[in-house]
Each structure stands twice: as C-alpha cells, then as structure tokens.
Design an enzyme around this catalytic site. Sequence first.
Site, short mmCIF file in Angstrom:
data_model
loop_
_atom_site.label_atom_id
_atom_site.label_comp_id
_atom_site.label_asym_id
_atom_site.label_seq_id
_atom_site.Cartn_x
_atom_site.Cartn_y
_atom_site.Cartn_z
N HIS A 230 2.13 0.73 5.98
CA HIS A 230 2.83 1.61 6.90
C HIS A 230 4.17 1.06 7.35
CE1 HIS A 230 3.77 3.52 10.82
NE2 HIS A 230 3.28 4.60 10.24
N ARG B 54 -9.83 7.85 -1.09
CA ARG B 54 -10.82 8.28 -0.10
C ARG B 54 -11.72 9.38 -0.65
NH1 ARG B 54 -10.46 7.11 5.37
NH2 ARG B 54 -8.80 5.64 5.93
N ASN C 290 0.85 -1.18 0.00
CA ASN C 290 0.00 0.00 0.00
C ASN C 290 0.89 1.24 0.00
OD1 ASN C 290 -1.61 2.24 0.97
ND2 ASN C 290 -3.17 0.75 1.54
N THR D 188 -6.73 6.05 10.07
CA THR D 188 -6.65 4.93 9.15
C THR D 188 -7.91 4.10 9.34
OG1 THR D 188 -5.29 3.04 8.44
CG2 THR D 188 -5.43 3.45 10.81
N ASP E 96 -0.23 4.43 0.03
CA ASP E 96 -0.95 5.62 0.48
C ASP E 96 -0.06 6.59 1.26
OD1 ASP E 96 -3.22 4.53 -0.61
OD2 ASP E 96 -4.19 4.06 1.30
#
Length: 391
Positions: free
Chosen positions: A366, A197, A159, A252, A161
């Site tokens: 993360h 989002r 991920n 999150t 993000d």
Amino acid sequence: MPVLITSQTATPPPISLEQLRQRGERLLAFCNCARSELSILLLDDPEMAQLNAQYRNKSGPTNVLAFAIQEGGGEHLPAELLGDVIISLDTAAREALTDGVTLHQRVTILLIHGLLHLLGFDHERSRDEALAMAAREEQLLRQLLTEERRGKMVSLAINVDHVATLRQARGISEPDPVFAASLCELAGAQGIVVHLREDRRHIQDRDVRLLRQTIKTKLNLEMGATEEIIGIALEIKPDMITLVPEKRKELTTEGGLNVAGQKKKLQEVIARMDKAGIPVSLFIDPDSKQINAAHEVGATFVEIHTGRYCDAATEALRDKEFGLIATAAEEAYEMGLRVNAGHGLNYLNTRRVASLGTIEELSIGHAVMARAIFVGLDQAVREMLALLPAG
C-alpha cells in the site's frame, strides 16, 4: 575437528542443534582453536543437579559446567581435545525469560562462558579475572552475531494487489497489475506478491497465471488454505506461497494466522506443497506460541505481522511492538525458520524493521502504491529500496 552435541533431555530441545553446532565452530575459530574438538551436552535440571553435587559439592542445578580434558588425569590426551561444556536447558530457559532474550541466545551465552572456562578463564579466582572474562564473553558474542549476519541483504517484495483493486473498481482492464509488477522489477524489487482471495475482489486467476509466466524475480502467492486456492497454487507453482487468514468483509488482512489452533490442517497443506516443490510461509503475529507451531508443522518461512507496530499511536507502544517483532524474528531464526515481515510498513517505519539481521525480506504494497501516485511507480520502489540495508 568437530563440535559434538549430545542431548539427554526428556523432550527434544526447542532450539536448533545445527545452529548451535555452527556457533560452536565459529567460537572455536574466534579463539584460534579451529582444529580443536569441543563436546556440548544438553541436560535437564535433575541431571545437572546430580553433576553439580558430584563435582562441585553444591545442591541444585546450575546453568553451565565445564570440564577441561587436560584436567583430572587427561594430561596425556591430545591438546586439541578441549573438553565438555554441559548446559541445563531448564535453567537456561528460566534465565532467558528473566533476561528477556530467546532460549538460543541464552544457551549461546552459556556456551561462550563454558568455552572460556575450558580455555583457562576463571571468574572465581579474582575480581580482575572476572571482569576480563565478562569482557571477553561480550566480545565473542558481538563477533558471533556480526559474523552470522554479515553480507545479508534485506530483499524488497512489492505487493501489487492495490493496482488490481483500482482496476476492479471500474471493471475494466486498467491499471494492469502484471504491467505494474514488471515496472517494480525493473526498479529493483526482488519479488512480487499477490493475494488471490476466495472472493476475487482484486487479483484474478488470469493475473496469477500471467505473472507466473512473466515474473523474472520471485512470485509469492498469498492465499487462504481453501481447497480451490490450493488447487490453483499446485497448478501454477509460484516460487513460494504465504498462508494467511482470510475474512470476507475485511479491508485487508487483520492479523496473523492461528497456526497453533489448526496444526493438523496446515501440516497437510504444507506436505502437499512440499511434494510439489513449493516452499510455504506462514503469516503470523509476533508470538512464541505461533512460531513454535510454525516450526512444528514444517513451514520453511514465517512472515511476521508488523501491523500493530505500524499502527501504534504512541512512541512507547511502538517501541513495545517493535520489541515483540525483534524477539519473534530471533526466535524463528534460531529454530531454523527463514524470516520475512510485512503489513503496514511505510517510508517512515520500515528502516527500523529492516535493520533486524534476522529478517530476509519485507513485503510492502500500500505505501509504495500510494507514493507512486505522486512520484511514479519506478521512483516509489527505488525510494523504498534506499531505506533497506545492503549486504
């Protein structure tokens, strides 16, 4: 010859009949009976009680009965016709709950037991034969599970993000999540995940469009089930989407999707994605209710939320949460759902989840990005890949 399955239960069996058929075929092969024909009949307790009274002169239902075709006047029939294994799903469900296993696991154990009866084993003849039969049952179950999961490799999807989060903090063009995705792929990642989002706090529409054009592995678009984002997904056509709950002020994603509470809405979204050829995954907590609902609405995948396992403050609590994940993954797998997992996984807790043979892919963001600050993104991805079992 085939494994024939008949269900005479009042409601559709809450297990995958195709999975059960495949297991029956494998068990026949393990017992050197690959050319034999086996019949499996699934009943409710009342019907099983009738058979138990008629043929065993015992009251109440039992879990499994086996009738060999060569008994009771069937000696003239081909030897390849083994006979019938009859299983009460009601009794199996109660036993599964008591034993702490899934219904499909319990039905599989009963199938093995019944098959061995057809092959001449009888635990009631003597203690030695009972021990021999129990040992053979355990051997066949281990062999079956090993065969099913042999060669399965756990994939790693990264991920990106958080790369976009850092970029948006300064309102400039760097660091670029699209470039980060390419580095992750070059390091060996088998997929890229981004969450578009509703408030566009990190990943932007342009990022998703560029990723769709440049990703060489697989693009998984996480999203809330809002009309705007659904429209973008249908336009861009990622390799898959993952529907997640979304709250404006959360740092999150805080928990799994309540599939059971919005089945009609999710069914409609999944139907639209199916029509466009886009597989749908549902991000859910390790909860049987949500897994059943995911199966009912037609999802292809579920992604098991691993957050509580990762955040557990004590080893005992961590073990408990891991047990929930393992059971949920098994339940989903046995219903025919494909199973992924993610959220909070890092370099210390990932290996245990990755060892579950039911899980296809882990989604991690993360921890990899945090590690990349110190060792670089290429090395961070490779270190995570080294923790995953290879097929």
